[in-house]
Design a protein around this motif. Structure first.
Motif, PDB file in Angstrom:
ATOM      1  N   MET A 186     -17.508 111.582  47.422  1.00 51.85           N
ATOM      2  CA  MET A 186     -18.561 112.162  48.266  1.00 51.85           C
ATOM      3  C   MET A 186     -19.485 113.020  47.411  1.00 51.85           C
ATOM      4  SD  MET A 186     -18.099 114.660  51.584  1.00 51.85           S
ATOM      5  CE  MET A 186     -19.549 115.378  52.377  1.00 51.85           C
ATOM      6  N   PRO A 187     -20.787 112.773  47.421  1.00 49.91           N
ATOM      7  CA  PRO A 187     -21.706 113.551  46.596  1.00 49.91           C
ATOM      8  C   PRO A 187     -21.812 114.976  47.108  1.00 49.91           C
ATOM      9  CG  PRO A 187     -22.913 112.100  48.072  1.00 49.91           C
ATOM     10  CD  PRO A 187     -21.473 111.729  48.207  1.00 49.91           C
ATOM     11  N   PRO A 188     -22.092 115.936  46.214  1.00 48.40           N
ATOM     12  CA  PRO A 188     -22.222 117.322  46.650  1.00 48.40           C
ATOM     13  C   PRO A 188     -23.405 117.497  47.599  1.00 48.40           C
ATOM     14  CG  PRO A 188     -22.967 117.055  44.369  1.00 48.40           C
ATOM     15  CD  PRO A 188     -22.322 115.760  44.772  1.00 48.40           C
ATOM     16  N   LEU A 189     -23.271 118.452  48.515  1.00 56.69           N
ATOM     17  CA  LEU A 189     -24.334 118.716  49.479  1.00 56.69           C
ATOM     18  C   LEU A 189     -25.489 119.439  48.801  1.00 56.69           C
ATOM     19  CD1 LEU A 189     -22.137 119.960  52.465  1.00 56.69           C
ATOM     20  CD2 LEU A 189     -23.288 117.753  52.278  1.00 56.69           C
ATOM     21  N   SER A 190     -26.696 118.993  49.082  1.00 58.63           N
ATOM     22  CA  SER A 190     -27.872 119.667  48.535  1.00 58.63           C
ATOM     23  C   SER A 190     -28.465 120.602  49.585  1.00 58.63           C
ATOM     24  CB  SER A 190     -28.919 118.631  48.115  1.00 58.63           C
ATOM     25  OG  SER A 190     -29.487 118.015  49.264  1.00 58.63           O
ATOM     26  N   ARG A 191     -29.279 121.535  49.135  1.00 58.96           N
ATOM     27  CA  ARG A 191     -29.905 122.478  50.062  1.00 58.96           C
ATOM     28  C   ARG A 191     -30.895 121.782  50.990  1.00 58.96           C
ATOM     29  NH1 ARG A 191     -28.981 127.809  49.272  1.00 58.96           N
ATOM     30  NH2 ARG A 191     -27.945 128.410  47.337  1.00 58.96           N
ATOM     31  N   ALA A 192     -31.304 120.571  50.623  1.00 62.18           N
ATOM     32  CA  ALA A 192     -32.236 119.823  51.472  1.00 62.18           C
ATOM     33  C   ALA A 192     -31.513 119.082  52.602  1.00 62.18           C
ATOM     34  CB  ALA A 192     -33.020 118.827  50.625  1.00 62.18           C
ATOM     35  N   ASP A 193     -30.183 119.083  52.564  1.00 68.81           N
ATOM     36  CA  ASP A 193     -29.401 118.388  53.594  1.00 68.81           C
ATOM     37  C   ASP A 193     -29.537 119.135  54.919  1.00 68.81           C
ATOM     38  OD1 ASP A 193     -27.504 117.195  55.203  1.00 68.81           O
ATOM     39  OD2 ASP A 193     -26.049 116.952  53.583  1.00 68.81           O
ATOM     40  N   SER A 231     -28.206 118.025  57.847  1.00 69.26           N
ATOM     41  CA  SER A 231     -27.142 117.668  58.778  1.00 69.26           C
ATOM     42  C   SER A 231     -26.379 118.922  59.214  1.00 69.26           C
ATOM     43  CB  SER A 231     -26.170 116.687  58.110  1.00 69.26           C
ATOM     44  OG  SER A 231     -25.474 117.326  57.053  1.00 69.26           O
ATOM     45  N   VAL A 232     -25.544 118.778  60.248  1.00 65.76           N
ATOM     46  CA  VAL A 232     -24.751 119.917  60.728  1.00 65.76           C
ATOM     47  C   VAL A 232     -23.878 120.472  59.613  1.00 65.76           C
ATOM     48  CG1 VAL A 232     -22.929 120.605  62.337  1.00 65.76           C
ATOM     49  CG2 VAL A 232     -24.760 119.078  63.098  1.00 65.76           C
ATOM     50  N   ILE A 233     -23.226 119.569  58.865  1.00 61.11           N
ATOM     51  CA  ILE A 233     -22.354 120.010  57.767  1.00 61.11           C
ATOM     52  C   ILE A 233     -23.174 120.671  56.665  1.00 61.11           C
ATOM     53  CG2 ILE A 233     -20.711 119.249  56.018  1.00 61.11           C
ATOM     54  CD1 ILE A 233     -19.612 119.111  58.814  1.00 61.11           C
ATOM     55  N   GLY A 234     -24.319 120.088  56.346  1.00 61.09           N
ATOM     56  CA  GLY A 234     -25.161 120.648  55.293  1.00 61.09           C
ATOM     57  C   GLY A 234     -25.660 122.034  55.646  1.00 61.09           C
ATOM     58  N   ARG A 235     -26.182 122.181  56.875  1.00 58.26           N
ATOM     59  CA  ARG A 235     -26.659 123.509  57.294  1.00 58.26           C
ATOM     60  C   ARG A 235     -25.503 124.501  57.324  1.00 58.26           C
ATOM     61  NH1 ARG A 235     -29.225 120.460  61.309  1.00 58.26           N
ATOM     62  NH2 ARG A 235     -27.816 121.353  62.875  1.00 58.26           N
ATOM     63  N   TRP A 236     -24.344 124.078  57.765  1.00 59.00           N
ATOM     64  CA  TRP A 236     -23.188 124.976  57.809  1.00 59.00           C
ATOM     65  C   TRP A 236     -22.778 125.412  56.405  1.00 59.00           C
ATOM     66  CZ3 TRP A 236     -18.340 123.754  55.687  1.00 59.00           C
ATOM     67  CH2 TRP A 236     -17.329 124.686  55.938  1.00 59.00           C
ATOM     68  N   TRP A 237     -22.702 124.461  55.484  1.00 61.04           N
ATOM     69  CA  TRP A 237     -22.205 124.765  54.146  1.00 61.04           C
ATOM     70  C   TRP A 237     -23.085 125.787  53.424  1.00 61.04           C
ATOM     71  CZ3 TRP A 237     -18.109 124.814  51.315  1.00 61.04           C
ATOM     72  CH2 TRP A 237     -18.207 124.894  49.926  1.00 61.04           C
ATOM     73  N   TRP A 238     -24.401 125.689  53.598  1.00 58.88           N
ATOM     74  CA  TRP A 238     -25.294 126.595  52.884  1.00 58.88           C
ATOM     75  C   TRP A 238     -25.542 127.906  53.637  1.00 58.88           C
ATOM     76  CZ3 TRP A 238     -25.621 125.822  48.029  1.00 58.88           C
ATOM     77  CH2 TRP A 238     -25.569 124.530  47.513  1.00 58.88           C
ATOM     78  N   SER A 239     -24.969 128.061  54.824  1.00 60.25           N
ATOM     79  CA  SER A 239     -25.150 129.318  55.569  1.00 60.25           C
ATOM     80  C   SER A 239     -23.859 130.095  55.756  1.00 60.25           C
ATOM     81  CB  SER A 239     -25.760 129.025  56.952  1.00 60.25           C
ATOM     82  OG  SER A 239     -24.909 128.196  57.728  1.00 60.25           O
ATOM     83  N   VAL A 240     -22.699 129.404  55.675  1.00 62.49           N
ATOM     84  CA  VAL A 240     -21.426 130.082  55.896  1.00 62.49           C
ATOM     85  C   VAL A 240     -21.079 130.934  54.674  1.00 62.49           C
ATOM     86  CG1 VAL A 240     -19.888 128.321  54.886  1.00 62.49           C
ATOM     87  CG2 VAL A 240     -19.107 129.710  56.832  1.00 62.49           C
ATOM     88  N   LEU A 284     -12.515 125.985  61.188  1.00 59.50           N
ATOM     89  CA  LEU A 284     -13.713 125.331  60.663  1.00 59.50           C
ATOM     90  C   LEU A 284     -14.642 124.897  61.786  1.00 59.50           C
ATOM     91  CD1 LEU A 284     -12.248 123.118  57.791  1.00 59.50           C
ATOM     92  CD2 LEU A 284     -13.607 125.208  57.565  1.00 59.50           C
ATOM     93  N   GLY A 285     -14.070 124.342  62.861  1.00 61.99           N
ATOM     94  CA  GLY A 285     -14.894 123.927  63.993  1.00 61.99           C
ATOM     95  C   GLY A 285     -15.611 125.095  64.645  1.00 61.99           C
ATOM     96  N   MET A 286     -14.903 126.202  64.836  1.00 58.83           N
ATOM     97  CA  MET A 286     -15.511 127.380  65.466  1.00 58.83           C
ATOM     98  C   MET A 286     -16.609 127.982  64.571  1.00 58.83           C
ATOM     99  SD  MET A 286     -13.841 127.582  68.323  1.00 58.83           S
ATOM    100  CE  MET A 286     -14.177 129.188  68.996  1.00 58.83           C
ATOM    101  N   SER A 287     -16.438 127.864  63.266  1.00 62.72           N
ATOM    102  CA  SER A 287     -17.412 128.470  62.341  1.00 62.72           C
ATOM    103  C   SER A 287     -18.762 127.770  62.373  1.00 62.72           C
ATOM    104  CB  SER A 287     -16.863 128.447  60.915  1.00 62.72           C
ATOM    105  OG  SER A 287     -16.847 127.127  60.390  1.00 62.72           O
ATOM    106  N   MET A 288     -18.835 126.573  62.962  1.00 60.50           N
ATOM    107  CA  MET A 288     -20.091 125.822  63.035  1.00 60.50           C
ATOM    108  C   MET A 288     -20.896 126.132  64.298  1.00 60.50           C
ATOM    109  SD  MET A 288     -18.855 122.090  61.616  1.00 60.50           S
ATOM    110  CE  MET A 288     -17.986 121.954  60.056  1.00 60.50           C
TER     111      MET A 288
END
Length: 373
Positions: free
Chosen positions: A1-8, A10-19, A72-76
């Motif tokens: 799986m490629p690393p998430l970029s800040r341009a992503d 998606s729900v996962i992308g927005r979560w990863w760069w804000s959590v 993890l689910g609640m954190s989104m």
């Protein structure tokens, strides 16, 4: 799986760069420690499914895995979803906590549990995260909407919940709810005269509990005047730390788990001290302290009052619960049946604290001004 970029986007992308990934990693470490101690604190494992100790160990590992997914689910969740889910959670478990007073399972003279097919549940554990969010919402709304009696409503909700918990009785949980609400009103800017009044009432409540609640009186007396027969659990737990020394006796080599009936729950910190030693216990304390301090530091720059009150209450409850458990094991305070988050045995405890920390991660995510609601 490629690393998430800040341009992503998606729900996962927005979560990863804000959590808050530092807190996320620290919580994952606690779950890992819980897994290790689920093995260490279980005596006489035969690895047969007919062995009750094996079943208990596997149940705890299962709940830790489910708890991690739940967190993890609640954190989104968005702020609106946090409020609505907490409202539903609070209402359901408010009534279930009241239900324990009528049809609760009695354990050691207290009615805190509801028996369901195949398992039991402690509703007050799940009431806590919903309660914290609801009281924060009410207090913040009183600032946002002139004339809205949010503070009086929050105080009313607290008094009813505290009365139910006292009737079970669960003095430890009552104390935890009290300190959480006190911290929220303090963060809201409570005047010092009211801080003094609240502190005085807490002291009077302790004195009243000591004088008129038998098991509280007994525990305080045993703390002040311990003997080998009357304070067996506290002294045995304390001796475990001495047996473990700096580096511990080694995984599975401890003996305290064979003698203490609450070794997997209330005294799991003593098991850690005996089998893994002083440095490992210090590391556990460091992880808990890092989570609390990290959350408080992030809240210093938080512009939204609801987030400050809700996250402040969640982290206050989390930190206080950990302190009470570890201090009890070290005989620094009277023994109290309060679990060590993510580490003590118990499905209700693990799942409830997972929801609580999931809410914390959701609330402390970085947001743009337009995302507040």
């Amino acid at each position: 799986m490629p690393p998430l970029s800040r341009a992503d986007t998606s729900v996962i992308g927005r979560w990863w760069w804000s959590v808050d990934r530092v807190t996320l990693v620290a919580l994952a470490v606690l779950i890992g420690i819980g897994y290790v101690l689920a093995l260490a604190a279980t005596p006489g494992i035969s690895m047969r499914l007919t062995d009750p100790h094996t079943v208990a160990m596997l149940r705890q590992i299962f709940f830790l895995a489910v708890g991690g997914v739940v967190m993890l689910g609640m954190s989104m969740l968005s702020l609106r979803q946090v409020k609505l889910s907490a409202l539903g959670l609070g209402i359901v478990f408010f009534f279930l906590t009241g239900f324990t007073l009528v049809h609760g399972v009695e354990v050691d003279g207290a009615h805190r549990w509801i028996s369901l097919p195949g398992f039991t549940i402690q509703p007050s554990e799940f009431l806590r995260p919903g309660f914290i969010i609801i009281t924060a919402w009410l207090i913040a709304e009183s600032r946002r909407t002139p004339g809205f009696p949010g503070k009086r409503a929050a105080l009313g909700v607290f008094l009813i919940a505290a009365l139910m918990l006292k009737m079970q009785p669960d003095i430890g949980m009552t104390f935890l709810f009290t300190m959480v609400v006190f911290s929220q009103f303090y963060l809201d800017g409570m005047e010092m005269k009211w801080v003094s009044v609240a502190a005085g009432l807490v002291v009077l409540a302790f004195i009243w509990a000591f004088l008129f609640i038998a098991h509280v009186h007994t525990r305080v007396e045993l703390f002040l005047h311990p003997t080998k027969t009357s304070a067996y659990q506290a002294l045995t737990a304390l001796s475990a730390f001495g047996n473990g020394g700096m580096f511990g006796l080694g995984p599975g080599e401890g003996q305290v788990k064979h003698y203490l009936p609450d070794a997997r729950a209330d005294f799991v910190f003593a098991v850690a001290g005996e089998e893994f030693g002083l440095f490992f216990c210090g590391f556990i304390i460091f992880v808990f302290a890092a989570i609390v301090i990290r959350a408080l530091v992030r809240l210093l720059a938080e512009p939204n009052l609801f987030v400050v009150l809700a996250a402040g209450g969640l982290i206050a409850g989390f930190g206080l619960q950990a302190f009470v458990n570890m201090a009890s094991s070290l005989s620094l305070i009277p023994t109290k049946g309060m679990t060590l988050p993510f580490i003590s045995y118990g499905g209700s405890s693990v799942l409830a604290i997972s929801i609580q920390m999931g809410y914390l991660l959701a609330l402390t995510r970085r947001r743009h001004q337009g995302e507040y609601s």
